[in-house]
Structure formats: C-alpha cells, structure tokens
Scaffold this motif. Structure first.
Motif, short mmCIF file in Angstrom:
data_model
loop_
_atom_site.label_atom_id
_atom_site.label_comp_id
_atom_site.label_asym_id
_atom_site.label_seq_id
_atom_site.Cartn_x
_atom_site.Cartn_y
_atom_site.Cartn_z
N LEU A 81 0.88 -1.18 0.00
CA LEU A 81 0.00 0.00 0.00
C LEU A 81 0.91 1.22 0.00
O LEU A 81 1.48 1.58 1.03
N PRO A 82 1.11 1.86 -1.15
CA PRO A 82 2.02 3.01 -1.21
C PRO A 82 1.41 4.24 -0.56
O PRO A 82 0.19 4.35 -0.39
N ASP A 83 2.28 5.17 -0.21
CA ASP A 83 1.82 6.40 0.45
C ASP A 83 0.93 7.22 -0.47
O ASP A 83 -0.04 7.83 -0.04
N ARG A 84 1.27 7.23 -1.76
CA ARG A 84 0.49 8.04 -2.71
C ARG A 84 -0.38 7.13 -3.56
O ARG A 84 -0.34 7.17 -4.79
N PHE A 85 -1.21 6.34 -2.89
CA PHE A 85 -2.07 5.39 -3.58
C PHE A 85 -3.21 6.12 -4.30
O PHE A 85 -3.82 7.04 -3.75
N GLY A 86 -3.48 5.72 -5.53
CA GLY A 86 -4.59 6.29 -6.28
C GLY A 86 -5.42 5.19 -6.92
O GLY A 86 -4.89 4.14 -7.30
N VAL A 87 -6.71 5.41 -7.02
CA VAL A 87 -7.62 4.41 -7.59
C VAL A 87 -7.86 4.70 -9.06
O VAL A 87 -7.59 5.80 -9.56
N TYR A 88 -8.38 3.71 -9.76
CA TYR A 88 -8.90 3.90 -11.12
C TYR A 88 -10.38 4.26 -10.97
O TYR A 88 -11.20 3.41 -10.62
N GLY A 89 -10.69 5.52 -11.22
CA GLY A 89 -12.03 6.01 -10.93
C GLY A 89 -13.13 5.30 -11.68
O GLY A 89 -14.27 5.21 -11.18
N SER A 90 -12.84 4.74 -12.86
CA SER A 90 -13.88 4.10 -13.66
C SER A 90 -14.11 2.64 -13.28
O SER A 90 -15.06 2.02 -13.76
N LEU A 91 -13.24 2.08 -12.42
CA LEU A 91 -13.37 0.68 -12.02
C LEU A 91 -14.06 0.57 -10.67
O LEU A 91 -13.91 1.43 -9.80
N THR A 92 -14.80 -0.50 -10.48
CA THR A 92 -15.44 -0.77 -9.19
C THR A 92 -14.42 -1.35 -8.22
O THR A 92 -13.31 -1.75 -8.61
N GLY A 93 -14.82 -1.44 -6.96
CA GLY A 93 -13.96 -2.10 -5.99
C GLY A 93 -13.67 -3.54 -6.38
O GLY A 93 -12.53 -4.01 -6.29
N ARG A 94 -14.69 -4.24 -6.83
CA ARG A 94 -14.52 -5.64 -7.26
C ARG A 94 -13.51 -5.73 -8.41
O ARG A 94 -12.64 -6.60 -8.42
N GLU A 95 -13.63 -4.81 -9.36
CA GLU A 95 -12.73 -4.86 -10.52
C GLU A 95 -11.29 -4.56 -10.13
O GLU A 95 -10.34 -5.11 -10.72
N HIS A 96 -11.09 -3.70 -9.13
CA HIS A 96 -9.74 -3.47 -8.63
C HIS A 96 -9.14 -4.77 -8.09
O HIS A 96 -7.97 -5.09 -8.35
#
Length: 310
Positions: A81-96
């Motif tokens: 879990l990096p300090d500057r973690f970013g998500v893919y806004g178009s993906l759901t939690g499941r898809e991540h």
C-alpha cells in the motif's frame, strides 16, 4: 532467513542524503514499525526496497533475494500500500481486486477481501466515488489480496477515521497470525505501539534506535509517571521525594505527579498516605513510543549539529 535485510543503504538527491547508511533487519513473521516524521526518509526506503528508485550506495535483500536483480520475484510475494495510492475512478472495488489478483496470478475472493476492510456495501460502486478513507481501505484490500508473504504499508492510517484506524490494526494482526511479515511506516506513533513487535526510529534519514516499544522507552530514559488525586502538603511532598526510585515530584491541579519506576509506585503511594495525604484515585502514565522518539530524535539532531560545528 530475514524478511528484509539492508546494509549501508543510502539514497542521495543532488548530494543531499535522504537515507544514510541504513542497516536494517526485519525478521520473518514479525510486525515491524518504521517510524519517523514526514520527510525522515521512510518512503524513500520503501521505494528502494521495491526497486522504484535505485540506491546511491549499499544493498538490500527481501527473503534473501536482491531487490534490484530479483525485483519481479519479490513483487510476486509482496503486497504493498504506497503512500500516494490512487484508484482507477472508472473501475469498481470488485474490478480493482480482480485486476490485482490476475496481475499476481493469485487466487482469492474479492467479496471476502473487501469485506475484511469494510467495503462490502461498496463492492460494485465505481472507486471514483469513494471517499478518501474508502480509497485507503481499497488500497489495503489490494495489498492483502493473494495472501502475500510480505506486506508493506506506507502510512496506512492516512485519511482514516477511528473505525478505519482500528480496522487497519485488526488486518495487520490477522496477517501476522497468518504468518506474513508486516513492515509499515508511519508518523502516527500512538497507533504503532499497539501492534508492533519491534520498531525502528528514523530521523533525518538515519536509524536512531531500534527495539521493542518498551526497550525504546527505557533506552530513551522515558520515565513512568504516577498521577495521584490527593490533598498534599509540603511534609508529604518531602516524604515522597525521599522514596528510593523517585526522581521528581511536583504538585498538579489534581494533586501530585511522581516520576518513578514500577517497583517504587506503591511505596510512593503508601508514603503519601502515611504522611496524611488521602489517596482518592491514581493512574500510571508509562510513557509512549512518541516520547522515546522525540528524545532520541532530539539527541540525534544535537549530535549532527556537534559534528557540523566541529
């Protein structure tokens, strides 16, 4: 075999050291807290361990493998879990979770993993709509997916409410019980003391001290304090000052504060009572890892100034 081993690990930027001559050993199966204020060099160390940046000098191994030569094999065994973690806004939690499991050729159930971090109700929501705390918990879920042998968490408490902070502690404890090694950096020192087997204190890029929280408190000379709710006069103060093991006594709004070791506490209380000071209530402040860190960091800076002035 150690989970993490570094020898003389150093990183300089334009000649200025961010990490200096770091010798570090993290044992397999332990929770190791890598502590220090922002800018101390914690994230830089993690970047070198993960081969995101190359060291200026020294070497590091994870599970006996060189972090530069065997980076792919190490990443396959490591959740981060990096300090500057970013998500893919178009993906759901499941898809991540599907993505990370597939990328690591690992097995696991996204619903179970997201349930562990409190995101069951948001599993099919797009992560772009997650709050900062939810994104942080998603990052934690991605780190533990596939049951990695090593878990590296860089500032895992960032952006979390008290429920989320407790959840991180519970996940770390569960991962340790599973047999994983957990290495995490943090400047939230009071949380670290609750879950770490050992801690290393980093100040200005240098490892100031290392040990269990209790060992570091002792090394730094952090004294326990006995806070007594009482009515105290000068006679009682003088009497308790003469108790063996008492280093200082001072009046407070509620009564008296006494610095002493565990072996002297009840003698101090009995002395107060015998001197006519009624003991209504008392509590013990044993000192924290934060107290130890401040003391050692201050000592390190004084030593550095002394070398510079020489």
């Amino acid at each position: 075999m150690s989970a993490i081993e570094t020898a003389g690990l150093t990183k300089r930027y334009d000649g200025t050291p961010a990490v200096s001559d770091l010798d570090l050993t993290v044992h397999t199966g332990e929770v190791y807290g890598f502590l220090g204020p922002n800018g101390a060099g914690k994230s830089t160390t993690i970047d070198m361990l993960m081969d995101y940046t190359r060291p200026s000098a020294g070497q590091a191994t994870i599970f006996g493998q060189d972090v530069r030569d065997d980076a792919s094999a190490i990443h396959a065994r490591t959740g981060i879990l990096p300090d500057r973690f970013g998500v893919y806004g178009s993906l759901t939690g499941r898809e991540h979770l599907d993505y990370i499991l597939d990328a690591n050729d690992a097995t696991g159930d996204p619903e179970t993993i997201l349930g562990r971090v409190g995101l069951s109700d948001a599993i099919d929501q797009r992560a772009g709509g997650y709050s900062k705390g939810m994104q942080q918990r998603l990052g934690l879920a991605m780190a533990i997916a596939g049951d990695p042998d090593l878990l590296i968490l860089d500032e895992p408490f960032s952006g979390l409410d008290p429920y989320g902070v407790r959840l991180v502690r519970d996940v770390v404890a569960a991962e340790r019980d599973r047999g994983a090694t957990v290495f995490f950096s943090s400047h939230v020192l009071d949380q670290v003391e609750r879950i770490c087997d050992r801690v290393g204190l980093l100040a200005d890029g240098e490892l100031v001290a290392e040990g269990t929280p209790a060992e570091l408190r002792a090394t730094a000379g952090v004294e326990s304090r006995l806070h007594v709710d009482t009515d105290v006069d000068d006679t009682a103060l003088t009497a308790v000052r003469n108790v063996d093991g008492v280093t200082y006594v001072t009046r407070t709004d509620a009564g008296v504060e006494i610095a002493c070791g565990a072996e002297s506490r009840y003698h101090a209380l009995n002395t107060l009572a015998d001197a006519g000071a009624p003991i209504r209530t008392f509590n013990v402040d044993t000192g924290t890892i934060e107290d130890a860190f401040v003391a050692m960091a201050d000592a390190q800076r004084e030593a550095t100034r002394g070398r510079d002035d020489a």
